[in-house]
Scaffold this motif. Structure first.
Motif, PDB file in Angstrom:
ATOM      1  N   UNK A 125       0.832  -1.195   0.000  1.00 21.81           N
ATOM      2  CA  UNK A 125       0.000   0.000   0.000  1.00 21.81           C
ATOM      3  C   UNK A 125       0.868   1.247   0.000  1.00 21.81           C
ATOM      4  N   UNK A 126       0.278   2.321  -0.458  1.00 26.17           N
ATOM      5  CA  UNK A 126       0.940   3.611  -0.535  1.00 26.17           C
ATOM      6  C   UNK A 126       0.092   4.630   0.214  1.00 26.17           C
ATOM      7  N   UNK A 127       0.713   5.521   0.976  1.00 31.47           N
ATOM      8  CA  UNK A 127      -0.044   6.583   1.650  1.00 31.47           C
ATOM      9  C   UNK A 127      -0.494   7.632   0.625  1.00 31.47           C
ATOM     10  N   UNK A 128      -1.451   8.443   1.026  1.00 31.90           N
ATOM     11  CA  UNK A 128      -2.039   9.434   0.116  1.00 31.90           C
ATOM     12  C   UNK A 128      -0.993  10.368  -0.488  1.00 31.90           C
ATOM     13  N   UNK A 129       0.043  10.731   0.260  1.00 34.77           N
ATOM     14  CA  UNK A 129       1.020  11.671  -0.295  1.00 34.77           C
ATOM     15  C   UNK A 129       1.931  11.038  -1.345  1.00 34.77           C
ATOM     16  N   UNK A 130       1.951   9.702  -1.443  1.00 35.34           N
ATOM     17  CA  UNK A 130       2.767   9.027  -2.452  1.00 35.34           C
ATOM     18  C   UNK A 130       2.002   8.772  -3.752  1.00 35.34           C
ATOM     19  N   UNK A 131       0.683   8.741  -3.696  1.00 33.40           N
ATOM     20  CA  UNK A 131      -0.127   8.345  -4.853  1.00 33.40           C
ATOM     21  C   UNK A 131       0.011   9.286  -6.053  1.00 33.40           C
ATOM     22  N   UNK A 132       0.020  10.627  -5.883  1.00 35.35           N
ATOM     23  CA  UNK A 132       0.162  11.479  -7.073  1.00 35.35           C
ATOM     24  C   UNK A 132       1.437  11.200  -7.872  1.00 35.35           C
ATOM     25  N   UNK A 133       2.556  10.990  -7.205  1.00 33.36           N
ATOM     26  CA  UNK A 133       3.806  10.681  -7.901  1.00 33.36           C
ATOM     27  C   UNK A 133       3.748   9.341  -8.596  1.00 33.36           C
ATOM     28  N   UNK A 134       3.158   8.348  -7.922  1.00 36.77           N
ATOM     29  CA  UNK A 134       3.007   7.024  -8.517  1.00 36.77           C
ATOM     30  C   UNK A 134       2.105   7.090  -9.744  1.00 36.77           C
ATOM     31  N   UNK A 135       1.019   7.817  -9.636  1.00 34.67           N
ATOM     32  CA  UNK A 135       0.096   7.964 -10.772  1.00 34.67           C
ATOM     33  C   UNK A 135       0.791   8.660 -11.951  1.00 34.67           C
ATOM     34  N   UNK A 136       1.580   9.668 -11.668  1.00 36.06           N
ATOM     35  CA  UNK A 136       2.314  10.348 -12.724  1.00 36.06           C
ATOM     36  C   UNK A 136       3.306   9.398 -13.389  1.00 36.06           C
TER      37      UNK A 136
END
Length: 121
Positions: free
Chosen positions: A102-113
């Motif tokens: 799992x990834x915390x909310x602050x990591x998701x935008x970078x992962x999505x990019x």
């Protein structure tokens, strides 16, 4: 084509087209899971679908309202949970090995990019 590894705050993602079986990699700061090409393709596709769903539903929720959405394929299951603008991501791989991350909310935008730039699928 060479191996690609992208990383950011709380996430890692990789692609090695020359690997025999596990061409993909997803992970966090302290963990990683190798994925087959099909699993990585599904991960990218499902994450983009969930991100689009969260964006579309944002206007229907009150500011303090949280939501959880999930998507799955034969190979893996993903869930996003939180606010439309800040949500965590959970992954379960269902194939010949059982693993999850799992990834915390602050990591998701970078992962999505990274998913959108990598464009393996």
């Amino acid at each position: 084509m060479e191996r690609i590894v992208k990383s950011g705050e709380g996430w890692r993602m990789g692609w090695n087209p020359n690997a025999a079986k596990f061409k993909g990699l997803v992970g966090g700061d302290n963990w990683a899971i190798e994925l087959t090409e099909a699993e990585l393709n599904d991960f990218c596709r499902l994450l983009e679908q969930l991100a689009a769903t969260m964006s579309q539903i944002a206007s229907e929720l009150m500011d303090e309202e949280k939501i959880a959405c999930e998507a799955e394929s034969d190979l893996l299951w993903l869930e996003v949970a939180g606010y439309p603008h800040a949500y965590s991501l959970h992954l379960i791989v269902n194939c010949d090995r059982q693993c999850e991350g799992s990834w915390p909310a602050d990591a998701v935008p970078g992962l999505l990019q990274a998913v959108q730039v990598l464009k393996v699928f």
